[in-house]
Design an enzyme around this catalytic site. Structure first.
Site, PDB file in Angstrom:
ATOM      1  N   ASP A 210      33.039  33.820 -67.301  1.00 47.75           N
ATOM      2  CA  ASP A 210      32.311  32.665 -66.761  1.00 47.75           C
ATOM      3  C   ASP A 210      32.381  32.685 -65.230  1.00 47.75           C
ATOM      4  OD1 ASP A 210      30.842  30.318 -67.070  1.00 47.75           O
ATOM      5  OD2 ASP A 210      32.605  29.037 -67.309  1.00 47.75           O
TER       6      ASP A 210
ATOM      7  N   HIS B 173      23.552  32.121 -66.990  1.00 47.92           N
ATOM      8  CA  HIS B 173      23.775  30.975 -67.874  1.00 47.92           C
ATOM      9  C   HIS B 173      22.550  30.646 -68.721  1.00 47.92           C
ATOM     10  CE1 HIS B 173      27.708  30.345 -66.130  1.00 47.92           C
ATOM     11  NE2 HIS B 173      27.933  29.445 -67.072  1.00 47.92           N
TER      12      HIS B 173
ATOM     13  N   HIS C 154      22.780  33.017 -71.503  1.00 49.94           N
ATOM     14  CA  HIS C 154      23.826  32.488 -72.400  1.00 49.94           C
ATOM     15  C   HIS C 154      23.248  31.420 -73.315  1.00 49.94           C
ATOM     16  CE1 HIS C 154      26.355  28.968 -73.238  1.00 49.94           C
ATOM     17  NE2 HIS C 154      27.264  29.842 -73.624  1.00 49.94           N
TER      18      HIS C 154
ATOM     19  N   HIS D 255      32.211  30.972 -74.624  1.00 55.67           N
ATOM     20  CA  HIS D 255      31.213  30.764 -73.579  1.00 55.67           C
ATOM     21  C   HIS D 255      31.125  31.947 -72.598  1.00 55.67           C
ATOM     22  CE1 HIS D 255      28.915  28.512 -70.563  1.00 55.67           C
ATOM     23  NE2 HIS D 255      29.804  28.879 -69.671  1.00 55.67           N
TER      24      HIS D 255
HETATM   25 ZN    ZN Z   1      29.749  28.517 -67.562  1.00 60.44          ZN
END
Ligand code: ZN
Length: 333
Positions: free
Chosen positions: A138, A221, A224, A238
């Site tokens: 992340d 993101h 993601h 995540h």
């Molecule tokens: Zn994140």
């Protein structure tokens, strides 16, 4: 009222009970499953009934995001106590809301950040290393996403172009991971704390938190969020999905080859995924990859902060190349 996830409850429930009761009466509620509208509603109801004066979130990213949403909804001070360094959620004034079965739904943006974020690296060191590594995934995306936002003067998470400070912090986040990432893993694997672990916890939690919130998000993101539409990825964390999004972003935006190699090398050294198979998509069909790309490109997604107009076709191509390079390196090893 403390909102505690099941892991923190079983590992630290008794200690928590003891230390929080020193400050007066409090209730302890267990967070269930997802940071969903339903769970926020349920816990807000309980907090209201208990006449809570402060919301304390204890645990991993989703329990903390839920605590922030509950505190914000009830207009109460919020204290956040992460037991993991698995995402950059703790410091931000934002929660990610998912459907009850784990698909990304929307970002919930608050008017202010948590009043307190308290991390004990001794507790982080006791958690499985996979969480720390996922947090590095992340955090590794932060600088690259902020960089794309800087180039386009795109809005950060508060709707303004990011200040110079956020770009400096994002860069420091990247440099800290490169320098200390591997040592932090070793430290965590042995459940002890050395300065490298302190640094990486700070990078994953504070630098990445300030970096993404004030610098802005971009392709990684958004991709993601595309992956979360595929049930096969739901057992993956995540940061493990963000890193595949980042690798695709690097290819899509034509980053320097030396930098791409550096990122792959780092990922492989700490055990971050570099192939689709490592996030549950060993048998991904073309249609599934296109579905991820289409979701990543919906209007309003942060992928549109990229310095050129992005199409689902470009994203599909980048995901395929990111995965192929990951597999090539795996086979060559
Ligand atoms: Zn994140």
């Amino acid at each position: 009222m403390a909102i505690v996830d099941t892991f923190a409850q079983s590992a630290y429930g008794d200690e928590l009970q003891k230390s929080l009761s020193k400050g007066g009466s409090f209730s302890l509620e267990t967070f269930q499953g997802e940071c969903s509208d339903e769970e926020i509603e349920r816990l807000s109801g309980i907090a209201q009934e208990a006449n809570a004066k402060v919301i304390v979130g204890v645990g991993g990213g989703k329990a903390l995001d839920t605590s922030k949403a509950v505190g914000h909804r009830l207009g109460l001070p919020i204290a956040i106590m992460p037991t993991l360094a698995s995402t950059d959620a703790p410091c931000s004034a934002l929660s990610v809301v998912y459907t009850p079965d784990g698909a990304f739904k929307r970002y919930l943006i608050f008017s202010r950040n948590p009043d307190l974020v308290l991390v004990d690296t001794g507790i982080v060191a006791k958690a499985p290393v996979r969480y720390l590594v996922s947090g590095m995934g992340d955090a590794l995306a932060t600088w690259f996403e902020a960089e794309d936002c800087r180039m386009t003067r795109a809005a950060n998470m508060t709707g303004r172009p990011g200040p110079m400070t956020s770009h400096g912090l994002s860069k420091l986040c990247f440099e800290c991971l490169m320098e200390d990432g591997l040592s932090a893993c070793t430290s965590c694997e042995h459940k002890v704390v050395v300065p490298a672990l302190d640094n990486v916890v700070e990078a994953n939690t504070l630098l990445s938190g300030l970096g993404f919130e004030s610098g802005g998000l971009a392709a990684a993101h958004a991709i993601h969020n595309g992956f979360t539409t595929l049930g096969e990825t739901h057992d993956y964390y995540h940061g493990e999905k963000v890193i595949i999004g980042l690798l695709a972003q690097l290819w899509m935006t034509g980053r320097e080859r030396a930098m791409i190699d550096r990122v792959y090398r780092f990922c492989r050294s700490v055990g971050l995924p570099t192939t689709l198979a490592q996030i549950g998509l060993a048998d991904a069909t073309d249609r599934q990859t296109e579905q991820v790309a289409e979701r990543a490109c919906v209007p309003g997604e942060t992928i549109h902060n990229t310095p050129f107009a992005v199409t689902p076709k470009m994203v599909t191509a980048a995901i395929k190349v990111a995965d192929a390079e990951g597999r090539r390196l795996q086979n060559a090893a």
